[in-house]
Each structure stands twice: as C-alpha cells, then as structure tokens.
Design a protein around this motif. Structure first.
Motif, PDB file in Angstrom:
ATOM      1  N   CYS A 214     -56.854 128.932  48.292  1.00 21.33           N
ATOM      2  CA  CYS A 214     -55.951 128.962  49.607  1.00 21.33           C
ATOM      3  C   CYS A 214     -55.897 130.483  49.657  1.00 21.33           C
ATOM      4  N   PRO A 215     -56.423 130.949  50.759  1.00 20.39           N
ATOM      5  CA  PRO A 215     -56.299 132.203  51.071  1.00 20.39           C
ATOM      6  C   PRO A 215     -55.193 132.614  51.750  1.00 20.39           C
ATOM      7  N   TRP A 216     -54.433 131.726  52.379  1.00 16.21           N
ATOM      8  CA  TRP A 216     -53.280 132.040  53.235  1.00 16.21           C
ATOM      9  C   TRP A 216     -52.369 130.935  53.473  1.00 16.21           C
ATOM     10  N   VAL A 217     -51.004 131.195  53.060  1.00 17.17           N
ATOM     11  CA  VAL A 217     -49.918 130.294  52.926  1.00 17.17           C
ATOM     12  C   VAL A 217     -48.832 130.888  53.622  1.00 17.17           C
ATOM     13  N   LEU A 218     -47.962 130.107  54.350  1.00 16.91           N
ATOM     14  CA  LEU A 218     -46.864 130.483  55.202  1.00 16.91           C
ATOM     15  C   LEU A 218     -45.704 129.307  55.014  1.00 16.91           C
ATOM     16  N   GLY A 219     -44.517 129.854  54.995  1.00 18.02           N
ATOM     17  CA  GLY A 219     -43.364 128.922  54.594  1.00 18.02           C
ATOM     18  C   GLY A 219     -42.012 129.375  55.238  1.00 18.02           C
ATOM     19  N   ILE A 334     -40.723 124.402  55.132  1.00 14.66           N
ATOM     20  CA  ILE A 334     -41.950 123.835  55.548  1.00 14.66           C
ATOM     21  C   ILE A 334     -43.209 124.502  55.103  1.00 14.66           C
ATOM     22  N   GLU A 335     -44.148 123.987  54.587  1.00 18.28           N
ATOM     23  CA  GLU A 335     -45.397 124.667  54.191  1.00 18.28           C
ATOM     24  C   GLU A 335     -46.610 124.537  55.228  1.00 18.28           C
ATOM     25  N   CYS A 336     -47.051 125.685  55.337  1.00 17.01           N
ATOM     26  CA  CYS A 336     -48.194 125.873  56.390  1.00 17.01           C
ATOM     27  C   CYS A 336     -49.427 126.461  55.769  1.00 17.01           C
ATOM     28  N   ALA A 337     -50.565 126.082  55.505  1.00 11.26           N
ATOM     29  CA  ALA A 337     -51.506 126.992  54.508  1.00 11.26           C
ATOM     30  C   ALA A 337     -52.792 126.320  54.971  1.00 11.26           C
ATOM     31  N   LEU A 338     -53.739 127.332  54.472  1.00  9.68           N
ATOM     32  CA  LEU A 338     -55.177 127.232  54.653  1.00  9.68           C
ATOM     33  C   LEU A 338     -55.932 126.953  53.436  1.00  9.68           C
ATOM     34  N   ALA A 395     -47.890 134.430  51.553  1.00  7.84           N
ATOM     35  CA  ALA A 395     -48.988 135.039  50.399  1.00  7.84           C
ATOM     36  C   ALA A 395     -50.149 134.807  50.974  1.00  7.84           C
ATOM     37  N   GLY A 396     -51.223 135.757  50.575  1.00 10.31           N
ATOM     38  CA  GLY A 396     -52.451 135.903  51.064  1.00 10.31           C
ATOM     39  C   GLY A 396     -52.523 136.427  52.344  1.00 10.31           C
ATOM     40  N   ALA A 397     -53.627 136.477  53.076  1.00 10.16           N
ATOM     41  CA  ALA A 397     -53.768 137.144  54.226  1.00 10.16           C
ATOM     42  C   ALA A 397     -54.711 136.216  55.081  1.00 10.16           C
ATOM     43  N   GLU A 398     -54.553 136.516  56.597  1.00 12.18           N
ATOM     44  CA  GLU A 398     -55.320 135.732  57.539  1.00 12.18           C
ATOM     45  C   GLU A 398     -57.024 135.926  57.232  1.00 12.18           C
TER      46      GLU A 398
END
Length: 824
Positions: A214-219, A334-338, A395-398
């Motif tokens: 999981c390189p990138w996650v937003l919430g 809200i979880e929004c991840a790659l 966390a992580g980065a694009e």
C-alpha cells in the motif's frame, strides 16, 4: 460490468440511441453481453384513475370499476383485487398489451356477464416483485395517463459489458463514457469536485508498515451524520445493476466503486479502538468477521487494516462487521487507498473472497484519483447524511505513475493493416486522455494517463513507487524502459475506428508446403496405434507403474525406479515394459469370461532413470483363439501371429522388411523355443515376439495360449535420416515362380528366404514363404518349405532360358546356404 443508460449519461453528453451505444461498445472492445430494458415490456401500461368501484352484481369477490387514463374514454374494468377502490390510482393494461410475468395477451372479455376492457395489474404481473395480494397502489399525485415505466423510472435500459482483465479503467461508468466519447459518440463531462472545507482535526490517523502493498492511503472523517436509507435515485441506480441498497453510507461507497471505479470503505469511528489505523501484514492466529458473515483467518501473506484491537479489514477486498457503519453511526471515517494488484489477487484467491473492490484493485485503479474521489465521496455523504468533514490524513505518497509511450505511424498500416492517418491517430489518443509529449513525421510520443495501467508496461503504478525497495523499483523501471509499448498504442488507435473495421490479412506463408505439426516420434506413435487397431487389437491406457514383484517377471527392477510415495501399495515400481500392464489386463478379462482378447498399448518402458533408459514401446498381446480367415475355423494363437503384428508395425513406419532378420534371442519371459527378435543389421533389435513363457503364464493366471510382441519405436530411424529412393516403376510385367525345398527341421525358414533373395539381386524383388509341411512321405527330421519368388524384368521380357537360369541360381544358393534340396 453493468450500468444503466441514464447513469452513463451522467458522464457522457450524447444524443446517441441505445442501439448506437451498444454497437459502438462492442466495436471498441467492450463487448456487450446483454441489455435489459424493462421499459420496453411495460410501455403499454399507463397510470389510471379509478373513478368508481362498485360491487359486481353476480360475484362477491369482484368489483366493477370505471377507470380513466386521460384519453377521453372511460373504461369498464372488472377487478378481483381486494384493494380496488374508488379514487385510487393504479396501473392499467389495455387490450393488446402483453403481461410481462406470464406472456398473456390482454383482450376485451366478459366476466360474469360484465364486459372488461383491460386489466389493472399487481407488481408480480408486471415482473416488478413478488407482491400479488392486490393491484399497484400509486401516490395521489401520480400523473394520470402517463406511461407507468416512465413515471417510475423503469424506462432506463441496463447494459452489461464484458471487460478484459487488462482494462481496469473500463470497470467504471466514467471509463466507459470516456471510451464512447473518444469513439465519437458524444462529449465526456468534466469531473472536478470542489474541495470540502475541513472543520476539525481527523480523529484517526494512518500508519503503513508495508509500502510495497500500500504505497498511498488517504482518509477523512465526517461527524454529525444521520445514517438511514439512501434516496430513491441512488437506490434505483444500485438496484438496476443488481446491488442491494443497505444504508446511505454504504451505498455511497458502492456508488463510487461503479461510478468512478474507485473502491472506498467507511469505518464507524466510535467502533475503532485507538486513534490509528495500521496497514500491515496479517499475523499468525488473527481473524475477523467479514461483511459477508464469514470468519476469515488471515495469514502473513495477507495485507490487512487493523486497529489496537486487531484486524478490521482484509485490505482492498472486504471490510469487517465490527467497525462497519450502521443506522447508529454518527461519525464515519472514509478510507481511500492504493493497493498492490498482485497481493490483492493472491489474497482474494487464497480466501476465496470475491468482491467489487477486489475486482478493480487486482486490475489496477486510477493512481491519481484518490484525492478527487475522497472529496467527491465526502461531499455526497454530507449531502445525504449531513455533518461536517475533518482534515484529510494520509500516509505514503502518490506513486510515480508518469510514463511515456511511442508510436511509429508506419506501424498503423504495416502492423494494423489500417488506413488511419497520423492526425486521426493522434486525435484519437488525445480523446482517450493521452497527451502529446513530442511528435515528428515518423511518429508520436505521448504521456500515458494515470488510469491506463495496461499501457506502456504499467505495473499499476506500484512497482515504481519511491517507497519500495530500491532493487524492485530499479528492476521495474528498467523493464518499463525496455518494453516498447507501440502495440498498446496501436491497439487504442485501431479499436477507436472499430475492431470490425480492422481488415483480415493472412500471415505470410513461408513455404508452399506447410511444416509438419507432429514430431517424428508423435508420427510413429500415431501410425503404430492405427495399424494395431486395424489388426483388431484394442488400445489400452494404463499406469506406467505396477507392483515390483510383477515387474520383476518382465525384467530388471532397479531400486532407482521404485516409487517413494506410490498412489497404491501395488503400484510402487516403474514398469520395464508395457507388456506387463496389458498382460495383467488380459488376465482380468479371462477371469471374467473373455478368454479371446487382443490388447495393445503404446507407452513407456523404464530401464533406468536416464533419458536413454526411458523407451517408447508398442506392445501387444493375444490370448485364446483367433480366426486366421473368415472362411476358416478358429485356431489357437501362435508366435507367428505376434511376429506378423510386429512386422506390420515396422512396415507402417517405413522400415524395409527385406533388410530385417530374425534371431532366437528373445528375453526370458518368452518361450525359449517359440520366440525371437527382429533385427535391423547385426546389433539393432527393433522388436521381440513369441509365446509367453509357461511359468510366467501360470504366475499371471493366463491359462490358455498367449503370444506377445514389443516394437521399440525409439530405435526406428526418423524419415529425415533415411535416404528416400527414387520410385522403382519398371515398364515390364513381373512374374512369379514357386520352389519347394526339403530341409532339416532345425533350419530357420529365414535362412532360405535370405539365400533366395541374394541369388540374383538384379531380378529378384521379393521372396515369401507360403507353405510349411511336415508329416507323411517326408523323411524323419525333414520339412518342406515352399517359397514364392517374384522376378521383375528391367530392360526386356525374360525368355524361358533366362527364367530357367535364374531358377537354377536360386536352387544353388539355397542349397549352399542351408543344405536344402529341391523337391521333385
């Protein structure tokens, strides 16, 4: 992938008909699998107003209704529904309409003496549900006379397309709309959600322990929400594609999964333990209750989302019951991840979990979309449930998904066979979201958009994340640079014009004579099998191993060919010959009342563990009695039957029988006096044949006569290695002469045949033994062998004197070689 026409038009500005859209979708590679148009079946049914409903004069359970559909005519309808009443609004079908549930065509008819001019319908009759206790009861403001399907929003066709595994972007309504717009079927509407103002700090934070997964996650949290049923428009859209509405918060995540191809998940903040959600590997003994009601035991190979209490979700696949939102939720996160596509695919397969989120993550999602998707989801949740949003935590980065691809224009015609011009090609790519980096007369270099993970060797963007291990990132970058994605771009250019427009062009033929599709070994096996079947032998397929005691009866059984883990105790040794397997099969047939069998098998014979010690053998066995000819009585099989089978196989493989010889050197499991080997040259043994040894027959429960043969197919020379002779086509008629010789019974007939053939090689083309006699009027220990000799003139017809001279040479040669004398 399903979507309704109105859903598609939320992203696509178009006037195209349903037929044009479906035809274009299939032409550009998004094959239409079906279209469900409930509105077409419901078109004849209209909203009606029951002006009056009175009791039927001759039936207690029927009412006579006067019904208006605003067309100037009041119709009489006889109805048996218990809820039919004056003043209600319902759905009416006129004569000629077809009832969707049962296919009945409505007609004017009399019911208990009263004429009925149509039918007021229940939900079940219209195929809209199981309710059939009464007719449909519509709200008081339903417009009389309007088509019911239009008013109820049922005239919205649902399209189902087949999406290939590489097209993750097409698992979204927006992705489909983008392709249709690029194909010239409208204009793609812009998508740029406005940022939602943050009102408070986020109550939860992210921590990622596995940046490869999981390189990138937003919430982002939203507090003060009031969860409940979602609005009708949202429920209708979800129901139309087969999803069950749950509640507003969950329905929003399902909406964006299909609308944007962006899976989301919502956590109830009050149920999360601690203030941090961690994305990490699973631990031994951990489990969680998934949303499908099953307990999932995670492994170290799984990527999970956990709080202080343990696992809350199998990342990218399915959330858990514990932290899921319900009607009591007041603050949601809200979880929004790659996620890494490979890890998602492996975990989903490992646990046999299928979900819409997994389907999209394992194909690759838009790597630049998370911020915009999170803003859009936040705005919709606030619109439907109220509340205020927190700050965004990440966390992580694009990932560094940016990459380029190059297309040479000459490849459009050279590889694609199309007349698309360079300008058309570039314009099509731009409509798909590619931007031109550079262009010259020879080709164009374009920037690949973030949602096209299938172009230019993309790895879902994750393999090039700067957070990954350096060696993996370097390897991925090297691979992307090494792969020229020209075919990816060419495919895009061609499909926009239509895959049906790509001209069928045959591949160049390298030779007028096609290459053989079978190897020499495969050809030999096929020919041998056909010949043995033609000779009445049944083809067997058996195991390549048997018990070691039986195997020892047919040859050596080295320990190296013993199975360490056999499937059965009596199948522990690789067999020395297929003959052992079919001998056991013959014994089973005889034990069940079938004494006359002819079995054959082409399979492996194992001498040692080296490749040279693994032979392909055509083996056969005959038992009991067999008819020599249809006009003759049956006789017991003998060694000559087995010899004939072996010679027939060798002849079919192109082995010249004249060059073969027979010697009494058969293996020990054959009868020592009734067996032999067939040789080519002094050393090469091509086949063995003969009766089985009486002791062996007793050990295998073969009571009657049994003869067998083995042909070693690997020793037959390939056709390419044999010199092909010019066809011998003499102009003169051949002639045949018979000779009968008296010879000692111990002399092999083969010696006489070989001697006669060598007497005059220029004229003699064939020698065959056609009779053997022993008995009365012959001296003791003597037999009579009769030979048929074929003479083939070359230059002129033979005179009587020349024929007599050849005959004398034959007699002299046979006498010298065998001591035989010509019978008078």
């Amino acid at each position: 992938m399903k979507f309704s026409l109105s859903w598609l038009k939320r992203h696509l500005e178009t006037d195209a008909t349903l037929e044009q859209i479906s035809t274009t979708l299939s032409a550009i590679g998004l094959e239409v699998e079906g279209i469900e148009d409930r509105g077409a079946a419901l078109a004849p049914f209209r909203i009606a107003h029951v002006i009056e409903a009175v009791q039927h004069p001759d039936a207690d359970k029927l009412r006579v209704c006067q019904v208006d559909i605003a067309d100037g005519t009041i119709r009489t309808i006889v109805c048996g529904a218990p809820n039919a009443r004056t003043g209600m609004k319902t759905v009416l079908g006129l004569p000629g309409a077809v009832v969707p549930a049962n296919g009945m065509v409505l007609k004017v008819g009399k019911i208990r003496g009263v004429e009925s001019q149509g039918m007021m319908c229940s939900s079940r009759e219209l195929g809209l549900g199981d309710e059939h206790d009464g007719i449909i009861d519509l709200p008081a403001d339903a417009p009389v006379g309007q088509p019911y399907a239009s008013w109820a929003g049922l005239d919205d066709p649902v399209i189902e397309i087949s999406v290939t595994p590489n097209r993750g972007d097409a698992l979204s309504v927006r992705g489909v709309a983008r392709d249709l717009a690029a194909a010239g079927l409208g204009t793609l509407k812009p998508f740029a959600p406005a940022p939602v103002q943050a009102a408070y700090p986020s109550p939860l934070a992210w921590s990622v322990d596995d940046l490869a997964g999981c390189p990138w996650v937003l919430g982002r949290a939203v507090r003060g929400v009031k969860n409940g049923p979602s609005p009708k428009w949202l429920q209708d859209k979800l129901v139309s594609i087969g999803l069950r509405p749950i509640n507003a918060l969950v329905d929003v995540t399902n909406w964006f999964t299909y609308d944007l191809g962006r899976p989301l998940h919502v956590f109830d903040v009050a149920k999360v333990k601690g203030d941090t959600l961690v994305i990490r590997r699973g631990r031994e003994g951990e489990s969680y209750l998934a949303l499908n009601g099953k307990e999932i035991s995670v492994t170290r190979d799984d990527l999970v989302i956990a709080d202080d209490g343990g696992v809350e979700s199998l990342a990218g696949i399915m959330g858990g019951e514990h932290s899921g939102s319900d009607l009591g939720t007041t603050e949601v996160f809200i979880e929004c991840a790659l996620f890494d596509p490979v890890q998602i695919a492996l975990s989903g397969r490992r646990h046999e979990l299928r979900s819409d989120a997994r389907q999209r993550f394992e194909r690759g999602v838009d790597q630049a979309l998370p911020p915009a998707a999170l803003e859009a989801a936040t705005a919709l949740i606030i619109e439907l449930c109220g509340g205020e949003a927190s700050e965004i935590t990440a966390a992580g980065a694009e990932p560094q998904w940016q990459r380029t691809a190059h297309l040479r224009f000459e490849r459009i015609a050279g590889l694609g066979g199309s007349s698309i011009t360079p300008d058309e090609a570039v314009e099509g790519l731009e409509r798909l979201g590619f931007s031109v980096a550079s262009r010259d007369e020879a080709g164009v270099t374009v920037n690949v958009p973030s949602w096209r993970n299938d172009v230019a060797g993309g790895q879902g963007g994750l393999a090039q994340s700067p957070e990954l291990a350096p060696e993996r990132a370097a390897k991925a970058a090297e691979g992307c640079a090494a792969i020229e994605p020209e075919c990816d771009l060419l495919e895009e250019v061609l499909r926009l014009r239509g895959l049906d427009a790509v001209p069928p062009v045959s591949l160049p033929v390298p030779s007028p004579v096609p290459q053989s599709s079978l190897t020499a070994r495969q050809t030999r096996t096929s020919l041998a099998r056909r010949v043995l079947a033609a000779r009445g032998m049944l083809d067997c397929v058996s195991f390549g191993f048997l018990d070691d005691k039986t195997a020892a009866l047919f040859g050596d059984t080295p320990a190296s060919l013993r199975l360490e883990n056999p499937i059965a105790a009596d199948l522990n040794q690789m067999r020395p010959t297929p003959l052992a397997s079919i001998a056991l099969a013959a014994a089973r047939n005889i034990a069940r009342g079938y004494p006359d069998v002819a079995l054959a098998e082409i399979g492996g014979a194992y001498r040692d563990i080296t490749p040279a010690g693994q032979l392909t053998v055509a083996a056969g066995l005959r038992t009991g009695f067999t008819p020599r000819h249809w006009s003759e009585p049956a006789r017991a099989v003998d060694a000559m039957d087995a010899k004939g089978d072996a010679l027939a196989v060798l002849a079919s493989l192109g082995v010249p029988t004249a060059a073969l010889s027979v010697a009494a050197e058969a293996p020990g499991f054959y009868h020592p006096g009734r067996s032999g080997v067939i040789k080519q040259g002094p050393k090469t043994v091509l086949a063995t044949f003969g009766e089985l040894h009486p002791t062996l027959r007793g050990q295998l429960d073969l009571p009657g006569p049994a003869v067998a043969f083995e042909v070693f197919l690997d020793l037959v020379a390939d056709p390419k290695k044999r010199k092909k002779a010019v066809p011998d086509l003499p102009a003169f008629q051949p002639l045949k002469r018979d000779f009968a010789f008296l010879v000692d019974a111990t002399v092999p007939a083969e010696n006489l045949v070989r001697a006669a053939r060598g007497a005059e090689r220029a004229l003699i083309t064939d020698v065959a033994l056609f009779d053997r006699y022993a008995g009365e009027r012959l001296p003791e220990g003597k037999v009579s062998l009769a030979l048929e000799v074929t003479l083939q003139p070359r230059d002129a017809s033979l005179t009587d004197a020349e024929i007599e001279a050849v005959g004398a040479k034959i007699v002299a040669a046979v006498t010298k070689a065998t001591g035989a004398t010509l019978r008078g």
